[in-house]
Design a protein around this motif. Structure first.
Motif, PDB file in Angstrom:
ATOM      1  N   THR A 146      51.156  -0.588 -33.762  1.00 36.73           N
ATOM      2  CA  THR A 146      51.210   1.034 -33.865  1.00 36.73           C
ATOM      3  C   THR A 146      51.013   1.979 -34.678  1.00 36.73           C
ATOM      4  O   THR A 146      50.603   2.719 -35.287  1.00 36.73           O
ATOM      5  CB  THR A 146      53.070   0.660 -34.122  1.00 36.73           C
ATOM      6  OG1 THR A 146      52.801  -0.521 -35.122  1.00 36.73           O
ATOM      7  CG2 THR A 146      53.444  -0.321 -33.040  1.00 36.73           C
ATOM      8  N   HIS A 147      50.345   0.944 -35.821  1.00 35.29           N
ATOM      9  CA  HIS A 147      49.424   1.475 -36.763  1.00 35.29           C
ATOM     10  C   HIS A 147      48.331   2.435 -36.759  1.00 35.29           C
ATOM     11  O   HIS A 147      48.050   3.642 -37.132  1.00 35.29           O
ATOM     12  CB  HIS A 147      48.893   0.646 -38.138  1.00 35.29           C
ATOM     13  CG  HIS A 147      47.985  -0.241 -37.870  1.00 35.29           C
ATOM     14  ND1 HIS A 147      48.163  -0.777 -36.601  1.00 35.29           N
ATOM     15  CD2 HIS A 147      46.713  -0.966 -38.351  1.00 35.29           C
ATOM     16  CE1 HIS A 147      47.278  -2.273 -35.774  1.00 35.29           C
ATOM     17  NE2 HIS A 147      46.699  -2.149 -37.022  1.00 35.29           N
ATOM     18  N   GLU A 148      47.467   2.264 -35.646  1.00 33.53           N
ATOM     19  CA  GLU A 148      46.303   2.777 -35.120  1.00 33.53           C
ATOM     20  C   GLU A 148      47.306   3.506 -33.877  1.00 33.53           C
ATOM     21  O   GLU A 148      46.464   5.888 -34.568  1.00 33.53           O
ATOM     22  CB  GLU A 148      45.734   2.427 -34.179  1.00 33.53           C
ATOM     23  CG  GLU A 148      44.729   1.257 -34.930  1.00 33.53           C
ATOM     24  CD  GLU A 148      43.599   0.464 -34.381  1.00 33.53           C
ATOM     25  OE1 GLU A 148      43.319   0.914 -33.594  1.00 33.53           O
ATOM     26  OE2 GLU A 148      43.400  -0.189 -34.880  1.00 33.53           O
TER      27      GLU A 148
ATOM     28  N   GLY B 224      49.184  11.321 -35.749  1.00 32.65           N
ATOM     29  CA  GLY B 224      49.533  11.806 -37.612  1.00 32.65           C
ATOM     30  C   GLY B 224      47.927  13.142 -37.273  1.00 32.65           C
ATOM     31  O   GLY B 224      48.185  14.146 -37.932  1.00 32.65           O
ATOM     32  N   ILE B 225      47.507  12.656 -36.496  1.00 27.39           N
ATOM     33  CA  ILE B 225      45.442  13.202 -36.984  1.00 27.39           C
ATOM     34  C   ILE B 225      45.776  14.745 -36.152  1.00 27.39           C
ATOM     35  O   ILE B 225      45.999  16.117 -36.128  1.00 27.39           O
ATOM     36  CB  ILE B 225      44.302  12.169 -36.815  1.00 27.39           C
ATOM     37  CG1 ILE B 225      44.246  11.981 -37.872  1.00 27.39           C
ATOM     38  CG2 ILE B 225      43.047  14.053 -36.408  1.00 27.39           C
ATOM     39  CD1 ILE B 225      43.406  10.218 -37.961  1.00 27.39           C
ATOM     40  N   ALA B 226      46.137  14.343 -34.537  1.00 31.95           N
ATOM     41  CA  ALA B 226      46.478  15.460 -33.764  1.00 31.95           C
ATOM     42  C   ALA B 226      47.337  16.596 -34.345  1.00 31.95           C
ATOM     43  O   ALA B 226      47.023  17.350 -34.019  1.00 31.95           O
ATOM     44  CB  ALA B 226      46.627  14.357 -32.868  1.00 31.95           C
ATOM     45  N   ALA B 227      48.477  16.172 -34.820  1.00 34.21           N
ATOM     46  CA  ALA B 227      49.578  16.743 -35.213  1.00 34.21           C
ATOM     47  C   ALA B 227      49.656  17.718 -36.266  1.00 34.21           C
ATOM     48  O   ALA B 227      49.653  18.745 -36.250  1.00 34.21           O
ATOM     49  CB  ALA B 227      50.756  15.629 -35.562  1.00 34.21           C
ATOM     50  N   ALA B 228      48.144  16.980 -37.250  1.00 33.94           N
ATOM     51  CA  ALA B 228      47.951  18.316 -38.389  1.00 33.94           C
ATOM     52  C   ALA B 228      46.643  18.966 -37.609  1.00 33.94           C
ATOM     53  O   ALA B 228      47.288  20.291 -38.154  1.00 33.94           O
ATOM     54  CB  ALA B 228      47.376  17.186 -39.399  1.00 33.94           C
TER      55      ALA B 228
ATOM     56  N   VAL C  18      53.437   6.151 -39.892  1.00 38.53           N
ATOM     57  CA  VAL C  18      51.705   6.182 -40.550  1.00 38.53           C
ATOM     58  C   VAL C  18      52.115   7.878 -40.364  1.00 38.53           C
ATOM     59  O   VAL C  18      51.497   8.427 -40.526  1.00 38.53           O
ATOM     60  CB  VAL C  18      51.126   4.946 -39.804  1.00 38.53           C
ATOM     61  CG1 VAL C  18      49.724   5.966 -39.799  1.00 38.53           C
ATOM     62  CG2 VAL C  18      51.082   3.710 -40.074  1.00 38.53           C
ATOM     63  N   ALA C  19      52.685   8.040 -39.116  1.00 41.23           N
ATOM     64  CA  ALA C  19      52.319   9.631 -37.833  1.00 41.23           C
ATOM     65  C   ALA C  19      52.730  10.689 -39.263  1.00 41.23           C
ATOM     66  O   ALA C  19      52.038  11.719 -39.567  1.00 41.23           O
ATOM     67  CB  ALA C  19      52.905   9.752 -36.806  1.00 41.23           C
ATOM     68  N   GLU C  20      53.692  10.338 -39.073  1.00 40.27           N
ATOM     69  CA  GLU C  20      54.156  10.922 -40.430  1.00 40.27           C
ATOM     70  C   GLU C  20      53.787  11.745 -42.113  1.00 40.27           C
ATOM     71  O   GLU C  20      52.994  12.812 -42.750  1.00 40.27           O
ATOM     72  CB  GLU C  20      55.683  11.701 -40.682  1.00 40.27           C
ATOM     73  CG  GLU C  20      56.722  11.851 -41.940  1.00 40.27           C
ATOM     74  CD  GLU C  20      57.736  11.664 -42.177  1.00 40.27           C
ATOM     75  OE1 GLU C  20      58.211  11.076 -43.375  1.00 40.27           O
ATOM     76  OE2 GLU C  20      58.804  11.303 -41.936  1.00 40.27           O
ATOM     77  N   ALA C  21      53.288  10.536 -42.358  1.00 39.27           N
ATOM     78  CA  ALA C  21      52.460  10.460 -43.592  1.00 39.27           C
ATOM     79  C   ALA C  21      51.215  11.032 -43.696  1.00 39.27           C
ATOM     80  O   ALA C  21      50.558  11.853 -43.973  1.00 39.27           O
ATOM     81  CB  ALA C  21      52.266   9.113 -44.171  1.00 39.27           C
ATOM     82  N   VAL C  22      50.303  10.771 -42.635  1.00 43.84           N
ATOM     83  CA  VAL C  22      48.658  11.372 -42.163  1.00 43.84           C
ATOM     84  C   VAL C  22      49.176  12.698 -41.355  1.00 43.84           C
ATOM     85  O   VAL C  22      48.371  13.930 -42.186  1.00 43.84           O
ATOM     86  CB  VAL C  22      48.213  10.484 -41.731  1.00 43.84           C
ATOM     87  CG1 VAL C  22      46.864  11.693 -40.473  1.00 43.84           C
ATOM     88  CG2 VAL C  22      47.938   8.794 -41.287  1.00 43.84           C
TER      89      VAL C  22
END
Length: 388
Positions: free
Chosen positions: A286-288, A294-298, A355-359
């Motif tokens: 889940t972390h990866e 997160g990268i994709a969303a940003a 993690v997704a939100e923070a990234v």
């Protein structure tokens, strides 16, 4: 089929206990008797020394001795001397001779996560032809010696001492292992990981086996995962984005913390390394997943805000952002959940969203603050094969 026809009945059942069981079926306790198992035995002991050291000053010395032994010294509090109530024997001896001795391994964020089914100290002792334990505690130094898991004498006082810690020297038994020849580089690689993932840790590996003199390597990386990504990129080639984007965050929703570092190199390969409590999660988790989402969303948000994607273009998916990506995501959790039969996949569901939100937030801010590098990085991602 009857017991008579198979020749198997209760009289043929043999109950093995303690050191006898370990030496008879070592693979059940130490995983393997190959060179891989030999290294893992050492690394299990290193993990315990690191956990003890993190409670003290954070230094562990590992020495490969000329006689085929390993000496580990930590600066932790030292094993208690007091007699164990269950066995009536000294705590040190109980720890090294009883399979069930000791408190359960602490697998929270304050410690290095020992591998599943890691060898207990008593198993290490049982498969060693010789083991010497020295404990420095409460101003006293005590020493006890063992041979193939059996104490040769009670712990002996060896005089006053300043400081605290434990030194354990053991020689893996050639009667148990296929080989007792360590590979310096293999051990060094894992020690480097531990040092990258625990910035306060100081690890020293010394090889005294060569007649040309000792080989020594020190692993201490105050920059943590940021330095880890720089190290990975140095192996692959120069980055086309100069910065390593790195951050740390504590998040009570996942009962833990995260450390993330991201960069883009000139290769087309993806190099993503995931860890939970300093243990590599070779099968992801889940972390990866959260990192990639997160990268994709940003990147998607930046591309739309700056006209690189239009409203008609499909959303950027997590599997679109891997080309050129180098990243380390390390989470330290109070209650890590490992799934699948290898126990190398992180399953904590809350970690993914956290993690997704923070990234997304940290990478999104960096992209806005570095428009030239952001345009090149985002453009390369959008041009990557397979997107569409």
């Amino acid at each position: 089929m009857s017991a008579e026809s198979t020749g198997y009945d209760a009289a043929r059942i043999t109950a093995l206990e303690g050191r006898e069981a370990i030496r008879k079926r070592p693979g059940l306790y130490i995983g393997s008797t190959t060179v891989s198992g030999l290294h893992q035995l050492v690394l299990d002991e290193v993990g315990r020394a690191v956990n003890a050291s993190l409670a003290g000053g954070g230094r562990v010395e590992i020495t490969l001795t000329p006689d085929g032994g390993v000496r580990l010294t930590d600066d932790g509090p030292g094993t208690p001397f007091e007699d164990c109530g269950d066995t009536g024997r000294p705590g040190l001896e109980t720890l090294l001779t009883h399979m069930s001795a000791g408190a359960p391994e602490q697998h929270d964020r304050r410690t290095v996560f020992m591998r599943p089914r890691s060898a207990k100290p008593s198993a290490t002792n049982a498969v060693s032809s010789r083991l010497t334990a020295e404990v420095r505690r409460e101003g006293v130094r005590r020493v006890q010696e063992f041979a193939r898991g059996v104490a040769l004498a009670p712990p002996a006082d060896a005089g006053p001492v300043t400081g605290s810690g434990t030194t354990r020297t053991f020689r893996p038994d050639p009667e148990v292992f296929d080989t007792v020849e360590y590979v310096f580089a293999a051990l060094a690689a894992r020690l480097a990981e531990l040092a990258f993932l625990n910035p306060g840790l100081d690890l020293v590996l010394t090889d005294e086996r060569s007649p040309d003199g000792p080989q020594r390597a020190r692993f201490r990386f105050p920059g943590g995962v940021r330095e880890f990504v720089t190290f990975l990129d140095a192996q692959a080639g120069e980055r086309f984005v100069a910065d390593v984007i790195a951050f740390e965050r504590e998040d009570p929703r996942m009962a833990g913390s995260m450390e993330v570092a991201v960069s883009w190199s000139g290769t087309h390969e993806e190099r993503v390394r995931g860890f939970v409590n300093s243990m590599a999660t070779h099968n992801g988790g889940t972390h990866e997943t959260g990192l990639r989402e997160g990268i994709a969303a940003a990147v998607d948000a930046y591309a739309r805000a700056h006209g690189l994607l239009t409203a008609a273009d499909p959303a950027l998916r997590a599997d679109h952002v891997g080309a050129n990506l180098t990243a380390v995501v390390s989470v330290k959790l109070d209650d890590p959940e490992l799934t699948d039969c290898t126990r190398r996949t992180l399953g904590n569901t809350a970690v993914r969203a956290c993690v997704a939100e923070a990234v997304r937030e940290h990478l999104g801010a960096w992209l806005e603050e570095h428009p030239r590098e952001a345009e090149e990085a985002v453009s390369r991602i959008l041009r990557a094969p397979g997107r569409g």
